[in-house]
Design an enzyme around this catalytic site. Sequence first.
Site, PDB file in Angstrom:
ATOM      1  N   ARG A 169       0.862  -1.193   0.000  1.00 25.27           N
ATOM      2  CA  ARG A 169       0.000   0.000   0.000  1.00 25.27           C
ATOM      3  C   ARG A 169       0.889   1.230   0.000  1.00 25.27           C
ATOM      4  NH1 ARG A 169      -2.214  -0.024   6.304  1.00 25.27           N
ATOM      5  NH2 ARG A 169      -0.159  -0.284   7.208  1.00 25.27           N
TER       6      ARG A 169
ATOM      7  N   ASN B 160      -4.578   7.841   4.747  1.00 24.86           N
ATOM      8  CA  ASN B 160      -4.314   7.069   5.962  1.00 24.86           C
ATOM      9  C   ASN B 160      -2.838   7.151   6.300  1.00 24.86           C
ATOM     10  OD1 ASN B 160      -5.383   5.171   7.998  1.00 24.86           O
ATOM     11  ND2 ASN B 160      -3.767   3.868   7.180  1.00 24.86           N
ATOM     12  N   GLU B 161      -2.546   7.560   7.507  1.00 25.76           N
ATOM     13  CA  GLU B 161      -1.158   7.629   7.972  1.00 25.76           C
ATOM     14  C   GLU B 161      -0.246   8.117   6.855  1.00 25.76           C
ATOM     15  OE1 GLU B 161      -0.087   3.892   9.750  1.00 25.76           O
ATOM     16  OE2 GLU B 161      -1.078   4.408  11.625  1.00 25.76           O
TER      17      GLU B 161
ATOM     18  N   GLU C  37      -6.378   5.014  16.027  1.00 28.65           N
ATOM     19  CA  GLU C  37      -6.044   3.587  16.007  1.00 28.65           C
ATOM     20  C   GLU C  37      -5.152   3.247  17.188  1.00 28.65           C
ATOM     21  OE1 GLU C  37      -3.968   2.109  12.567  1.00 28.65           O
ATOM     22  OE2 GLU C  37      -5.156   3.329  11.198  1.00 28.65           O
TER      23      GLU C  37
ATOM     24  N   TRP D 122       3.352  -6.545  12.838  1.00 27.28           N
ATOM     25  CA  TRP D 122       4.498  -6.013  12.084  1.00 27.28           C
ATOM     26  C   TRP D 122       5.765  -5.892  12.918  1.00 27.28           C
ATOM     27  CZ3 TRP D 122       5.259  -1.657  14.887  1.00 27.28           C
ATOM     28  CH2 TRP D 122       4.146  -1.032  15.445  1.00 27.28           C
TER      29      TRP D 122
ATOM     30  N   GLU E  24      -2.445  -8.644   7.375  1.00 27.91           N
ATOM     31  CA  GLU E  24      -2.732  -8.294   8.771  1.00 27.91           C
ATOM     32  C   GLU E  24      -3.646  -9.299   9.453  1.00 27.91           C
ATOM     33  OE1 GLU E  24      -3.938  -4.187   8.179  1.00 27.91           O
ATOM     34  OE2 GLU E  24      -1.921  -3.548   8.734  1.00 27.91           O
ATOM     35  N   LYS E  25      -3.658 -10.538   8.948  1.00 25.11           N
ATOM     36  CA  LYS E  25      -4.625 -11.495   9.507  1.00 25.11           C
ATOM     37  C   LYS E  25      -4.267 -11.907  10.935  1.00 25.11           C
ATOM     38  CE  LYS E  25      -2.739 -15.489   6.928  1.00 25.11           C
ATOM     39  NZ  LYS E  25      -1.692 -14.742   6.170  1.00 25.11           N
TER      40      LYS E  25
ATOM     41  N   HIS F 289      -3.122  -9.667  13.070  1.00 22.19           N
ATOM     42  CA  HIS F 289      -3.228  -8.444  13.881  1.00 22.19           C
ATOM     43  C   HIS F 289      -4.519  -8.521  14.691  1.00 22.19           C
ATOM     44  CE1 HIS F 289      -3.472  -4.214  14.972  1.00 22.19           C
ATOM     45  NE2 HIS F 289      -2.310  -3.974  14.392  1.00 22.19           N
TER      46      HIS F 289
HETATM   47  C1  GAL Z   1      -1.528   1.293  10.879  1.00 24.30           C
HETATM   48  C2  GAL Z   1      -2.462   1.396   9.701  1.00 24.30           C
HETATM   49  C3  GAL Z   1      -3.564   0.383   9.728  1.00 24.30           C
HETATM   50  C4  GAL Z   1      -3.022  -0.959  10.111  1.00 24.30           C
HETATM   51  C5  GAL Z   1      -2.332  -0.850  11.443  1.00 24.30           C
HETATM   52  C6  GAL Z   1      -1.797  -2.151  11.961  1.00 24.30           C
HETATM   53  O1  GAL Z   1      -0.263   1.708  10.517  1.00 24.30           O
HETATM   54  O2  GAL Z   1      -3.016   2.680   9.606  1.00 24.30           O
HETATM   55  O3  GAL Z   1      -4.163   0.351   8.459  1.00 24.30           O
HETATM   56  O4  GAL Z   1      -2.143  -1.380   9.143  1.00 24.30           O
HETATM   57  O5  GAL Z   1      -1.263   0.030  11.334  1.00 24.30           O
HETATM   58  O6  GAL Z   1      -1.089  -1.979  13.172  1.00 24.30           O
END
Ligand code: GAL
Length: 921
Positions: free
Chosen positions: A385, A423-424, A581, A589, A629-630, A632
């Site tokens: 992304r 986003n970010e 968030e 990650w 991100e499954k 997460h």
């Molecule tokens: C942020 C992001 C989210 C998601 C999240 C996971 O950086 O905005 O979309 O990826 O991290 O921790």
Amino acid sequence: MSSIEDVTIHGPHGPIPIRVYDPGEPSGAALLWAHGGGFRHGDLDMRESDMVAAEISRRAGALVVAVGYRLAVGGVRHPVPVDDVHAAWQWMTGKYQPVTAGIGGASAGAALALASALRSRDENERDGGGWDENERGDVVRDGGARDGGGRAPDTILLAYPFLHFPNPGPYEHGVEEMVRNYVGRISDVPADAFPGHARLEGLPPVHVLLSENDHLRPSGELIVRQLHEAGVAATVFVAAGTAHGHLNRPLEDTGVAESLEFLAAGLARGRRRWIRRDGPPRIEFGADYNPEQWPPETWPEDVRLMREAGVTVVSLGIFSWARLEPAEGQWDFGWLDEVMDLLHSHGILVDLATPTASPPPWLTRRHPEILPVDRHGHTVGPGARQHWRPTSPVFREHALRLVRAVATRYGGHPALTAWHISNELGCHNVYDFSDDAAVAFRSWLRDRYRTLDALNHAWGTAFWSQRYGDWAEILPPRLLGGAGNPTQALDFKRFSSDALRDHLRAERAVLRELTPDVPVTTNFMVAGPINEMDYADWASGVDFVANDHYVRPGPQARDELSFSANLTGNIAGGRPWFLMEHSTGAVNWQPVNVPKRRGELARDSLTHVAHGADGVCFFQWRQSRAGAEKYHSAMLPHGGVSSAVFRDVADLGARLAALSAVSGLSRTRASAAILVDADSWWAAEQDSHPTSRLDYRGEALNWYSTFLDLGVRADVVPAGGDWSGYRLVVAPILHVVPQRLRDRLENYVHGGGHLLATYFSGTVDENDHLWPGGYPGALRDLLGVRVEEFAPLLDGETVTLSDGTAATVWTERVTVTDPAVEVLLTYPDGGPAVTRRALRAGSAAYTSCVLPADGRKPVLDDLLRRAGVSSELPVALRGRVEPAVRGPVWFLINRTDEPVDLADVDGATGELPARGVVVLL
Ligand code: GAL
């Protein structure tokens, strides 16, 4: 009971008559109003002053102050009338401290009002705004007023404005004469006199009333287009059948009442500093919601469970570009219509994304030239992304087309509570070395330096034969064979932050044009080591600050969370902000992704609330089955509703619902502060320095932990903001000190403030050039010490100080140059390690090495005591509990894994459980 009172105030040119219209039952709004009359006619009794002020006061329930500024007669010229209006503005906002403060005027008065608003904006941009205490001792926003500025308006009302010369309409002798009379000439007219020629960015919403038949109407129409281009929300109302100056007609005349209604409504709307919603105040609760990852049958269950968990808001559609526009120009909005309606029917608000963060495959296939390029010249592939260049004109065009389509479709949807831009920004694409970046970098440099000579000087290009003879020779700092030019590298960081900020502004301009009443935000990343974006600089570009924060495991994990929340609150100017968030458990990650221990989910959320968050959201609502991100965590985990995480989530929802009394409360300023500075962070950690082990954030965080260990509250504040009211200010590695910051620090200490600066501070100016004469350069005289050599330590090496503690990483060879300097700690050879210079009321202390925790604590304790700052906690709680305050509400956060007895705390009973938080309402 309403009243009208004539008052005389004092301005820079002598007394100014004003008339105050008090509606009796104040709505919290106030307006400063300036009549028209070509700068040379008019007074407080004309209808355009008296009737307009009284009617707006009545219709908006607002306090209105009409100002009888000096007219351009008898030798009076610009800037005297603007000075008078601005003085009246400062008087009104200082005296009444309204919740919403507007400024406005008619015709020439509109030029005066806009000029004053621009002065306030400039003063705020320069001084950063800040906090002050009013007479009652409440902490209030002072908008940078310390340096003589004023609060910036929340709304601007312009009635048939006269803002440009030449007027963008047919020639008129009378107009030219008015300008000559006001300014003294008709060429080179200053923007402060005719603010249609000024930079307009950063203004609050502007409401423009036009007369239908008006030779000056083109000026009003032009300002609206200019405001939109500058990303300022502007609404227009054309009063049918009216002529210029129609507010001088009786109330019954055509269009007069409608015009007054438009102006009163503009004042009442003011600038939205929060999401748009009705109903009593509350803390918002929710998550990113990605329904496109799930079949439609799942959606009703999602919404039902959201209600069960107490969810009030979701961020929607963040990564939905490919779904919304499956091929260029083909739109598929049906599914999003359905989700928006479903959420609305269950009372859940939508923070709708402009889904520009992740371009779809068809776009990168057709336009691979939007893909970023790394420093090695490798093109970043699509498939993750944010694979777009912040400076790509092609990407920008497609992104803005998408924003326009989404805003047009959903701008009027009742679920829409705010826009979530992208986003970010910068999460994966901040440093781009492409040809687009090179072009944009050059243009940024031209704006900064104007001439190549100035750039060559700033970059020190006499060194290593780097002199530039043509702008086209300049490149981003791509892969180099040796050490690069440090000022070029620093400027590239500044530019890269600005390039993303410009993207934010470009999206915002479209949104403000189409939906001026919908607040705009984007999720910052004030967290851990992330430093690429200068958020203190970005904050004025959003209607409210939003942040994402993820815990990074380690001994200072929760201190870091508090540090980031604290800084976010101060970047937001102390106002409430939105935690957009964080996680309910593990992320995906990090090298090892640990879940949260019981209690940490609530403690983390409430720590953000304690520092000003009025929204608590997670990534994401339902844990993904597929994609990167499954693993997460989410609010609704793979384990479903019968899981500890979902139960904790629902408990948190209930707990936040019970804390509605906290929402809207500003952070309460502490007595001490830690300064953080993007330039210093960037510059201090560049390569070819005395050591590569220097850790800017680590040093700042260590001092924060020491404050927590002592039980003393400290604010984390941007160095560009206003910190002059703190009793003690810690400046960790304040490496870049331009002359203006040097002056501010000196004024602070000479005015009675207590400063503690650390090693490697004051070393360079804004060009990363060393201040001459020895270190710590700009701060040498203030600190009363001189350093001839830095003496960094090898890995594992320590130096024992006179108190027995061991310095690491960095030491310096310090000599004392002022007899008033007291040496607090010494190196083994007797040389000064930590010093303090006392001035009349203030002091300036210096630590020349990296102190360990047990060394920092007594030093800070001593300096705090001498600055008159003490812990607000009972002794037994100090170090074990973090205190945070919002207005009358205290938060006590247990930093330990043991219960803490609250017996000594007023208003509390029993025990604070391990990792628990108590909120004393
Ligand atoms: C942020 C992001 C989210 C998601 C999240 C996971 O950086 O905005 O979309 O990826 O991290 O921790």
